[in-house]
Design an enzyme around this catalytic site. Structure first.
Site, short mmCIF file in Angstrom:
data_model
loop_
_atom_site.label_atom_id
_atom_site.label_comp_id
_atom_site.label_asym_id
_atom_site.label_seq_id
_atom_site.Cartn_x
_atom_site.Cartn_y
_atom_site.Cartn_z
N ASN A 296 16.83 -12.43 -27.90
CA ASN A 296 16.77 -10.67 -27.35
C ASN A 296 16.92 -11.49 -25.61
O ASN A 296 16.34 -10.11 -25.62
CB ASN A 296 17.05 -9.95 -28.07
CG ASN A 296 17.72 -8.84 -27.00
OD1 ASN A 296 18.71 -9.01 -26.91
ND2 ASN A 296 17.12 -8.12 -26.66
N ARG B 126 15.46 -11.33 -21.86
CA ARG B 126 16.19 -10.98 -21.11
C ARG B 126 15.00 -12.00 -19.43
O ARG B 126 13.96 -10.97 -19.27
CB ARG B 126 15.92 -9.26 -20.38
CG ARG B 126 17.46 -8.61 -21.43
CD ARG B 126 18.73 -8.85 -21.43
NE ARG B 126 19.60 -8.19 -22.21
CZ ARG B 126 20.06 -9.46 -23.22
NH1 ARG B 126 19.86 -10.49 -23.56
NH2 ARG B 126 20.47 -8.72 -24.37
N ASP C 236 22.84 -7.59 -32.23
CA ASP C 236 22.40 -6.31 -32.49
C ASP C 236 22.69 -6.36 -34.25
O ASP C 236 21.85 -5.79 -35.08
CB ASP C 236 21.69 -5.28 -31.79
CG ASP C 236 21.48 -5.54 -30.73
OD1 ASP C 236 20.42 -6.56 -30.81
OD2 ASP C 236 21.01 -4.82 -29.48
N ALA D 24 31.16 -4.53 -33.95
CA ALA D 24 30.50 -3.94 -33.19
C ALA D 24 31.35 -3.72 -31.41
O ALA D 24 31.08 -3.12 -30.88
CB ALA D 24 29.50 -4.05 -33.27
#
Length: 344
Positions: free
Chosen positions: A180, A182, A272, A316
């Site tokens: 994840n 960033r 996620d 999602a």
């Protein structure tokens, strides 16, 4: 050919073990459509943060989930704590701090639902969780311990992340990491890779997006990265690529699985949700750190787990938000039936 063990079968034998998610929890301010060119731009507050999203995904599916991290002692921290509790996530081992405010992220979506972020972090409360803030009780009886890389971007949370992974491993808990990544959250001039590799070396299960695999590879071959990952603690590496096929790698083999076909409107929490579904399935099926090597030798079991996780992620992206986007177990079962009926 063995029969994959599903969540229902495991539930009949033993109560589910909690999934503990560590790291950041923050406010996502989502940009709203502007009705006219001269209208002011507005943003709507949503609870978010990758590990917190995973915990909510697990709870919405019906398994016990714990969020561990530091929350600001401000109105946003109050909102996040209430949102976690409303979603069924326990926060017994989280801490509050007034030394920094809750992090904020402003989120914009394009026509395909792909998101872009503008972060107001650091300073941020979530980065102030210390290694000594961990309570050994949060690892006792846990089914999995999950982290992401954003808690590595500053101290003391970077040291706490690595310590939490070590404590989980010592307790025999399955350790999961979703990179994840960033890059804009890392200090200018700092190469994240050395610290990322320290954390990746401690994870049993690793989830990467395709662009993150490319980032780790740099000028090297991607297979070199996979081989290095599997030389550490990792027994299973899963690589997602949006709506494209999911790839997986283990020491015993590798494979590919198509993703469900859905219309995406907001991809904010897709990864996620996928991870939450994957950990839910593994823990419900009784796959812990000791049983993971046997699991990854069973191709049918692997594909069964990935179909479930992919369905959670697919649902999602069909709705807005992060916490609010996480589906219930019945919805996932229905999509599994619709999308994978040929292998059900």
């Amino acid at each position: 050919m063995s029969t994959p063990v599903g969540p229902e079968a495991a539930q009949a034998h033993a109560p589910a073990r909690p999934i503990v998610c560590f790291g950041e929890v923050l406010i996502d301010f989502f940009a709203q459509p502007v009705p006219t060119a001269d209208s002011p731009r507005t943003f709507v507050q949503h609870a978010g943060g990758a590990p917190a999203n995973v915990a909510v995904a697990v709870a919405r599916l019906g398994a016990p989930a714990q969020f561990v991290g530091a929350l600001g002692a401000d109105m946003f921290g109050d909102f996040l704590l209430a949102s976690l509790h409303a979603a069924g996530v326990r926060t017994d081992h989280a801490v509050r701090t007034d030394a920094a405010r809750t992090a904020l992220a402003f989120v914009a979506l394009d026509a395909e639902g792909e998101r872009s972020f503008s972060f107001y972090r650091p300073p941020a409360a979530d980065l102030l969780f210390r290694a000594e803030d961990f309570d050994a009780a949060c690892f006792a009886g846990a089914g999995a311990f999950h982290v992401c890389s954003n808690s590595l971007t500053g101290e003391p949370s970077a040291s706490a992340t690595l310590q939490g992974m070590r404590l989980a491993r010592d307790a025999g808990v399955l350790v999961s990491m979703d990179l994840n990544l960033r890059p804009m959250l890392w200090p200018a001039g700092v190469d994240p890779r050395p610290l990322l590799w320290q954390a990746l070396a401690q994870a049993d299960v690793i989830k990467l997006a395709r662009n993150e695999l490319e980032y780790l590879a740099g000028d090297a071959d991607e297979r070199t990265v996979i081989a290095r990952l599997l030389q550490g603690a990792a027994r299973w590496v899963v690589v997602t690529d949006g709506p494209a096929s999911i790839r997986w790698h283990a020491r015993e083999g590798e494979g590919e699985l198509r993703s469900p076909r859905v219309k995406a409107i907001d991809t904010t929490a897709a990864g996620d949700a996928f991870v939450g579904g994957l950990l839910f399935h593994l823990v419900q099926a009784g796959v812990d750190a000791a049983r993971l090597p046997a699991f990854v030798r069973d191709r049918d079991a692997i594909e069964h787990a990935l179909r479930f996780a992919a369905s959670v992620g697919a649902l999602a992206v069909t709705r807005h938000g992060a916490f609010a986007a996480m589906p219930a177990l019945g919805e996932v079962k229905q999509l599994l039936k619709e999308q994978y009926e040929d292998v059900a």
